[in-house]
Structures are given as structure tokens and as C-alpha cells.
Design an enzyme around this catalytic site. Sequence first.
Site, mmCIF file in Angstrom:
data_model
loop_
_atom_site.group_PDB
_atom_site.id
_atom_site.type_symbol
_atom_site.label_atom_id
_atom_site.label_comp_id
_atom_site.label_asym_id
_atom_site.label_seq_id
_atom_site.Cartn_x
_atom_site.Cartn_y
_atom_site.Cartn_z
ATOM 1 N N SER A 204 0.810 -1.219 0.000
ATOM 2 C CA SER A 204 0.000 0.000 0.000
ATOM 3 C C SER A 204 0.844 1.270 0.000
ATOM 4 C CB SER A 204 -0.914 -0.011 1.232
ATOM 5 O OG SER A 204 -0.123 -0.043 2.410
ATOM 6 N N CYS B 128 11.579 0.854 -14.043
ATOM 7 C CA CYS B 128 10.983 1.987 -14.761
ATOM 8 C C CYS B 128 11.848 2.356 -15.962
ATOM 9 C CB CYS B 128 10.791 3.183 -13.832
ATOM 10 S SG CYS B 128 12.298 3.750 -13.018
#
Lengths: 293, 341
Positions: A11, A126
Site C-alpha cells: 500500500s 521503470c
Amino acid sequence: MKKVKVAILGSGNIGTDLMLKLSRSPILELTTMIGIDAESDGLKKAAEHGYEVITTGIDGFLERPELADIIFDATSAKAHIYHDEVLRKAGKKVIDMTPAAIGPIVVPPVNLDEHLDADNINLITCGGQATIPIIHAVHQVQSVEYGEIVSTISSKSAGPGTRANIDEFTQTTTRGIVEVGGAKRGKAIILLNPAEPPILMRNTIHIQVEEEAKTEEITASIREMEKEVQSYVPGYRLRQEPIFDGKDITVFVEVEGVGDYLPTYSGNLDIMTASSVKMAEEWAKHKVANIPV
Amino acid sequence: MNSKRDIVLTEVALRDGSHAVRHQFTVDQVKSIAKGLDDANVPYIEVSHGDGLGGSSMQYGLSLTNEMELIEAAVAEVKQAKIAVLLIPGIGTMPQLKEAAGLGVKMARVATHVTEADVSAQHIAYAKELGLETVGFLMMSHMASPKKLLEQAKLMESYGADTVYVVDSAGALLPHQVKERIALLKEHLTANIGFHAHNNLSLAMANTLAAMEAGATRIDGSIRCLGAGAGNTQTEVAVAVLDKMNIHTGIDLYKIMDVAEDLVAPILETPQEITRGSLVLGYAGVYSSFYLHAQKAAERFGIDSRSILIELGKREVVGGQEDMIMDVAAELSKRKAEVAV
């Protein structure tokens, strides 16, 4: 088509950004957010949005496995090893957003098709998601001898995970340049820039092809790939025309985020969450297509 | 010979100087220079690609010779000197550090941009684990306030750095700014404090003295100024100046002068001097390694290298962002063409 149920494990920034992106998917239905810190902003937001919230981590989810068929793991490489083991046993598909890279490494427009049957697929990094498509686009025209990428991200968008995994970033990305991009040799560099306001994620891709570069064909192939990536990462774009010098090609790419949970400068995080949604959607379509009617 | 050292000098010509020769060092050059430096009683000699281990790249320039071969050659030549390497996390990795340690390297200098010390935690700890002396190297120190610099230096110290360096990568600091920074670190750290200068504003020697006055006990020199931009504090000059001040470096003045004149000068493509390009580096506060790349880009795009460097300064680019040079040059040339139309 009936939506496929998914859950997010973790989270933090990535998990929370992913939550907002999944809420827009026509194919996936986010049901559950799994974390270990009930006080985290991500779990609080999940509760506000009406999702199931599990605060006891993976074990809590395993007690209610019917909640999802696909799990996005946005925790850490170390935690992922255990998650992979138990989720496999439970028959779940896993999208690994950590640098653990246990399953096949995937860049959606390049090799997702080959791995639709895998139980666990990994997103590389990324920098890998931003640059490997370009290397592959060149490789489709001419054999790539060497692919080198330099990703520069704003200091603000590099969380403790990225900072503690900086060697893994360069190593996993290098692997992706070769295995997925098609280059014979690869190298990856990551730089952090603290300028204010924060810079957009920038990537420079240095490519060396076998012979004198075929300028027009390569440019066309790169532009086509740019469009393909834009279909799931809208803020992905070439900063200028590719620069050619004999066998050497230099391509500059920047990635602007859409600003879901993370500000627009965090294109580096956005490209990861957007790519993972793309993967899960393709997976879901594949799964549904393969269900005997 | 008196080898008591009041100040410990690290010779960086075989690392920082790699920029000035576009990373074209040969094994023979490294051997003869390392031998000469060792014979002159230089205590530490840094050998790596200019951007540290793993720096050989299209981004920074490909090495003519694998740096591990150069390191091995230097280790084999020295009797008393210790060989050091530079490692910039994000460019070099821990396996490369391990390989270097296996070749006989004794000191690791782990470098980050001045505000990003936390990416060095694992590398500094790992260097310690390998039994190496460790240095935290805070680059582009002029870009942060003294307070921020102190915070980052403390982080490096907490990771296990034996020494923390204030690195003036752009050669942009003025003596009073060096003094302020070093004094603050000296006051709050127990690690040794070091200073690394660039001579772009002709202040390398003066800044080194200012750093020493404020408490630095480690300094860097590059023989014949063989370093990025206008080079660093010229080693043989520093040895002479400090000798006149009765501060012992332990380095033999005549021998170090001879190494500079006989071994290093012949390999320089052009003498190291403060050209308008290198002066602009210091003036605009831009990473010294950008110098030759900016000249090349200026030629290619038919613009003034100064305008590229000034623009890079404005955009607050950091060390390692050499790709911005070509990007900015292409943009400036496009803008120029549009104006002309």
C-alpha cells in the site's frame, strides 16, 4: 465481458497509484488492497473507495483467495520471494513490480505475447520500461550491437526502495536490454536529480547498430513504437528527433505521469503502474478467451 | 626521507585525469606514472574510469583499456602507495568493487551528488566488509547549503565512511565558501575531512589551503593538473607550497616534479590551462567532466560551447548527466535556426 478480479499487495506509493489506475480499467475489477500497516495512506484511501482492505498481509489474503485471480505485488524484492511461492500454490497469477525478477521479464509492446501463460511476470524497472521498447524498435530494423540507457529521475520520486536497490536497477535493466531489447551487449545507468521543481523522468538511449544506421527506417520504427507505448502511458514521448552519427543512434525520451496518486513529474512510477495494468489487461483477455464456452 | 605526513594526499590523475585524455589511458602509461608516483612517496593513487568503476560508456566515453587491467597494472607497480578506486552508485556496482578489491585495491571512494548520500549506504558498508578504507565523496558541493552538506556528510559517516570529502566538482566554490563548509563538518564529524578541488576559477590551490586551515586533513591533487575541466590542485605545486609552509606531505618535491614533466606532460593532448570553456564551468557551476563533451557538441551543432554550459547551469544538471549536453545543444541550435528564419 465479465471483469477479472484483481488485488494489490503493498500500500505504498506504487500500490496506491495503481489503485487509482485500476479503477478506470474496463477489463479488471479491483476488489482488494492488501497491506500490513492499517494506518498507511494507501489502505485508508482503499477503504474510502470501498475496496476490501486486508491489513494482515499475504496471509490474510490467502484466507480469502476468492477475492482475486491476479495479484499485483508492489512490496519488495525480498518479500516477493515468499509471495511468489504461496500465490503460485494458490493458483494465482502474479505481476511482480519489485526487482526480484523471478518470472519472465516483460515489456508489454515487445514480448508480453510470449509470456501470457506464465504464472508470474516481472516488470524489470521503470528505466527498462521506458527504454527497452526503443532498443527493440531499432533492433527490428538493424541488429543492435550495444544498447546503453541512462535514466534520470527526480530525487523526490526516488523512494527508499529505489535508493536501496540501485545496483539491482542497473543489473536488471541491463538484463532486459539484452534479453528483451535484443542488444548483444547492454549497460544501464541511473541518476538522481534534486532540482526544484522536480524534473520529469528523462531517458537517453545510446544504441550502436552493426552497420551505418538506416536513418529513415529506424526513425519510423521508433516513432511507431512511441505511439504504441503512448497507448498505455500517455505521457511517454520523444523529446526530439533521434540523432544519428554513423552506427550510433541517440534517442531522448521523457515520461510525464498522469498525476493519479503521484505528481506528474513521477513519470518513472507512472510508467510502472501503467505497464502493469496493461499486462494484467492482456492477461485477463487471454484468460477469458481461453475459457471453453 | 621524512615520510611523516601532516596532510595525506590522494593523486587523482589516473582517475579524474582520465577525462582529460578521453579515457584513453594505456597499461604502459599507468604503469610508468604509478611507479613514478610511488617512488616520490605519494600515499594514495586513484585509478578508475573518470566516472568511477563501470564508467566506460557511450554516455561518458568508452575506455581504451579495461579499468580492471589498469588497476591491476598500478597495483603491481607500487611498493608503498595504496591504490584507490572511485565508485558512483547508479553507474558502478558492488560486484565491480569486489573485483577491484580482489586485485589489491585498498581504498574505495563512494561518490554521490551532494544531496543524495543515502544511495551510498550499501556501497560504503560493503567496502568496509571487503576490508577497504572508505571515503564518502559528496560531489557538486557548491549546489547545497552548508547545512544540507553537513546532514549528508553525517549520513556517510553513519554508513561507515572513514573520511568524508567536500568535492568541488564544478570548481565553483570560493575560498570563504570552502572554509565555511569544511569548518562545519570538522565541528560535527569525527571522520577525517577531505577536500577535492577543480581549478576552473584558478582557485584550486587557494581553496585547498582554505580547506586545510579549516581542518581538512585529506586533499586531492592531480599531477600536471591532469583532471576534468582545468584539472585539480596541481600535485607538484601543492607539494612545493606546503613544503614552504612547513607542512609535511611526505612527498619528494623533485621527484614529483620530474614525474609531472617527464611522464605526464608528454601524454597530454594539449597543456591543461584555463580556457574560456573551463572558466565557464566554474563560473556557471557545471560538472567539470562536461568540458570536452560540450566542445564536441558545440562543434557538431555549430554553436558556442559556453552557451551550452551556461544553459546546463541554469537547468541545475548534476554530475553524470552528460546526455543533457547533446540534448541542450540540439535544442539551442534549433532555436538559433528558428531565429535566423
